[in-house]
Design an enzyme around this catalytic site. Sequence first.
Site, short mmCIF file in Angstrom:
data_model
loop_
_atom_site.label_atom_id
_atom_site.label_comp_id
_atom_site.label_asym_id
_atom_site.label_seq_id
_atom_site.Cartn_x
_atom_site.Cartn_y
_atom_site.Cartn_z
CG ASN A 1 -2.21 3.64 3.47
OD1 ASN A 1 -2.41 3.36 4.65
ND2 ASN A 1 -1.69 2.78 2.62
CG MET B 1 -2.01 -1.08 1.15
SD MET B 1 -3.20 -0.88 2.49
CE MET B 1 -4.20 -2.34 2.21
CB CYS B 2 0.00 4.71 -0.76
SG CYS B 2 -0.72 4.13 -2.31
CD GLU B 3 5.25 4.13 4.35
OE1 GLU B 3 5.58 5.10 5.06
OE2 GLU B 3 5.82 3.03 4.37
#
Length: 259
Positions: free
Chosen positions: A108, A1-3
Amino acid sequence: MCELLGLSANVPTDICFSFTGLMQRGGRTGPHRDGWGITFYEGKGCRTFKDPAPSCQSRIAQLVQEYPIKSCAIVGHIRQANRGGVALENTHPFTRELWGRNWTFAHNGQLTGYEQLPVGQFWPVGQTDSERAFCWLLQQMSATFDAPPTEAVLFSTMAAWCNTLRGMGVFNMLLTDGRYLMAYCSTNLHWLTRRAPFGEAQLLDEDVTIDFRQHTSPDDVVTLLATQPLTSNEQWTKMAVGEYCLFCLGDPVLQGQTA
């Protein structure tokens, strides 16, 4: 996933130190190679830097790291693509105008069924679940309130809408209008407030230390938000599932827990 990365401060503050740590996670110390972006507010205006390239290799990210743009509200993001291809239009943060204010959003997580979210006039430009969710939130704001309500009413209502999105998957997010910065936690989100007496901080992802006593005044208040802590020697607060926090000029002004 993103941050995610966010900043709320009572004086214009640069984010070079924290961004230096975050950009390493964009392909060097982390898997988030699918683009990055950051938005800085200046009065009612904002400036955004984005690149679909990995932040650890991006010349634009290097510019942001070295150029001390100062702001009281900042939202940043590094991406690991899961909805929508690697492209500039799918790179966070996203910004739209409502009520004469620039709203900036970064997410996120991963949602299912997001294609059915009604967005009214706020059409997504890219193909991400994140941008669609942002457009839906703006549509909810526009349809629910004829004029801007008080911040307590708006952001507590926003938290309920975020809870609806959390029911569709993982939904950690940052949202700001340049004065208020809201964080909502689905799984992982941390925050840290720096105020006097200031001390040293050591990045986790890069061998860099800073002594904030040389860069601050006694009245400064700076709050950072990040998916995972960025420093090794400071006490970060982990938000609970369904928790939301609203910050203004560095201080928390509204906190709560959704169902």
